[in-house]
Design a protein around this motif. Sequence first.
Motif, PDB file in Angstrom:
ATOM      1  N   LEU B  78      38.336 -34.328 -12.727  1.00 29.65           N
ATOM      2  CA  LEU B  78      39.668 -34.449 -12.133  1.00 29.65           C
ATOM      3  C   LEU B  78      40.117 -35.893 -11.962  1.00 29.65           C
ATOM      4  N   ARG B 122      45.313 -22.412  -9.714  1.00 27.94           N
ATOM      5  CA  ARG B 122      46.086 -23.604  -9.329  1.00 27.94           C
ATOM      6  C   ARG B 122      45.263 -24.870  -9.531  1.00 27.94           C
ATOM      7  N   ASP B 123      44.009 -24.849  -9.077  1.00 26.75           N
ATOM      8  CA  ASP B 123      43.150 -26.022  -9.220  1.00 26.75           C
ATOM      9  C   ASP B 123      42.930 -26.359 -10.699  1.00 26.75           C
ATOM     10  N   ARG B 126      46.015 -27.821 -12.349  1.00 30.52           N
ATOM     11  CA  ARG B 126      46.136 -29.209 -11.887  1.00 30.52           C
ATOM     12  C   ARG B 126      45.173 -30.120 -12.648  1.00 30.52           C
ATOM     13  N   ARG B 127      43.944 -29.640 -12.825  1.00 33.19           N
ATOM     14  CA  ARG B 127      42.946 -30.457 -13.507  1.00 33.19           C
ATOM     15  C   ARG B 127      43.317 -30.665 -14.973  1.00 33.19           C
ATOM     16  N   GLY B 129      46.306 -30.861 -16.120  1.00 33.76           N
ATOM     17  CA  GLY B 129      47.350 -31.895 -16.102  1.00 33.76           C
ATOM     18  C   GLY B 129      46.753 -33.278 -15.954  1.00 33.76           C
ATOM     19  N   ALA B 130      45.808 -33.405 -15.038  1.00 33.13           N
ATOM     20  CA  ALA B 130      45.165 -34.707 -14.824  1.00 33.13           C
ATOM     21  C   ALA B 130      44.419 -35.146 -16.078  1.00 33.13           C
TER      22      ALA B 130
END
Lengths: 105, 409
Positions: B78, B122-123, B126-127, B129-130
């Motif tokens: 992440l 969701r997590d 997000r990861r 995207g990162a």
Amino acid sequence: MQLIECPWCGPREEVEFSYGGQAHVPYPADPAALGDEEWAHYVFFRDNTAGVWAERWMHATACRRWFNALRDTRTHAFLTTYRPGDPVPSPDPHPTPTPEGAANG
Amino acid sequence: MSTAPATGVPEHPSFLWRNPDPKPSYDVVIVGGGGHGLATAHYLAKNHGITNVAVLEKGWLAGGNMARNTTLIRSNYLWDESAAIYEHSLKLWETLEEDLDYPILFSQRGVLNLAHTLQDVRDSVRRVGANVLNGVDAEWVDTAGVAELCPIVNTSPDIRYPVLGATYQPRAGIAKHDYVAWGLARRADEAGIDLIQDCEVLGFTTDGDRVTGVRTSRGDIACGTLALCAAGRTSTLTDELGFRVPLQSHPLQALVSELLEPVHPTVVMSNAVHVYVSQAHKGELVMGAGVDSYNGYGQRGSFHIVERQMAAAVELFPVFARAHVLRTWGGVVDVTPDASPIVGRTPYENVYLNCGWGTGGFKATPGVGWCLAHTVATGEPHPYNAPFTLDRFVSGRLVDEHGAAAVAH
């Protein structure tokens, strides 16, 4: 599976317990006086003994009480367990079984 | 192949490295002959021309965690700091076979990190995207996508933890850990570096804020610079040196099945049911999970950890129900409070630390070897290991990969 001697419930299987890391780490006596370095050592730094050390366990699926244990981290063998507030037993590497045969946990 | 006279036994193949006795003094002494120590030696020679180097190993080369890991390689972490060093490592893996001129069976078969709950989804998104922002290949795939990439995963909606999707890193994969170690060792040895086995470090000689030598089971060895690559044993060395590191050593277990036909085309990891599985080239299913909860140096763990891991595997892969476990084993991993490594300076001017890789050190092997060699050679951390200081636990500048790194530790 190892049996762990709960000081209140007696010997139970390891899966009933959760681990709490090093025992006898006191909360700082004067927290406001601590600098970053001392706080870091209180929060993040623990002994990582290869040998006998004192550690905390909690009997999660039964009495849910915390207690302490002396255990050899090289062999994973429990030497003894004791209640919070009790004095730290001497780490006898060859403990004599009690009449109940429980000292080895 | 020729045979030795009258024995019928083939001649021993040529040795990949010498087995020298220690010299009295070296410019650089590396403690720990595992993957990280060998990679550091290799890059000291290759990148910096430093070859008056000894690697001290208390057992046999690469017989600790390098022989006991599950060989997964990925870089889909992440945080920026982690993505940078693991992606650097992954790029080195992509050319390591040519660099070493030795087969390492690096297979970029991709990794799926499964999401089983809405929060997982969701997590994970997000990861992804990162990762994309950090130049790491990553995508989100839905349940049908998981079934397409790895048909043996149970994607039925009627299971306890249904697969809602996964992150996918196509460039991730596996490598043959022994071959990696042997290839690195051969290259380091060719460069003139001494790989010294059965050589346990017992203590140190110091002069002020410098370490001048190492006391070992094979005699005293003077050193210009000292690098510690001892993984789960690091604390026992730093205790001797008299400074504290925020490490806790835990057993980490893994297991393999009997050899099976190829059934598993990728790498699958799952936090919620907690197992990770790949299939080695030979055909074994290779599985791992989290650490045993208690501190331990015993290179073995508790059976109920293995039992839970097998339950998770069979839940996710019903086809595994009739496979047999061939063997299980454990290693000793050094875990930090923020689940990120410590690579860099110590209170001693000429001692550098490489530890705290916890459950994820194998994938970092070439990356950290490169960065630690740079740190040792120049006295300054490489930009990729600069964030992973020991003093971040005082400054508070943690790299908190606990729960963020696509695996539970």
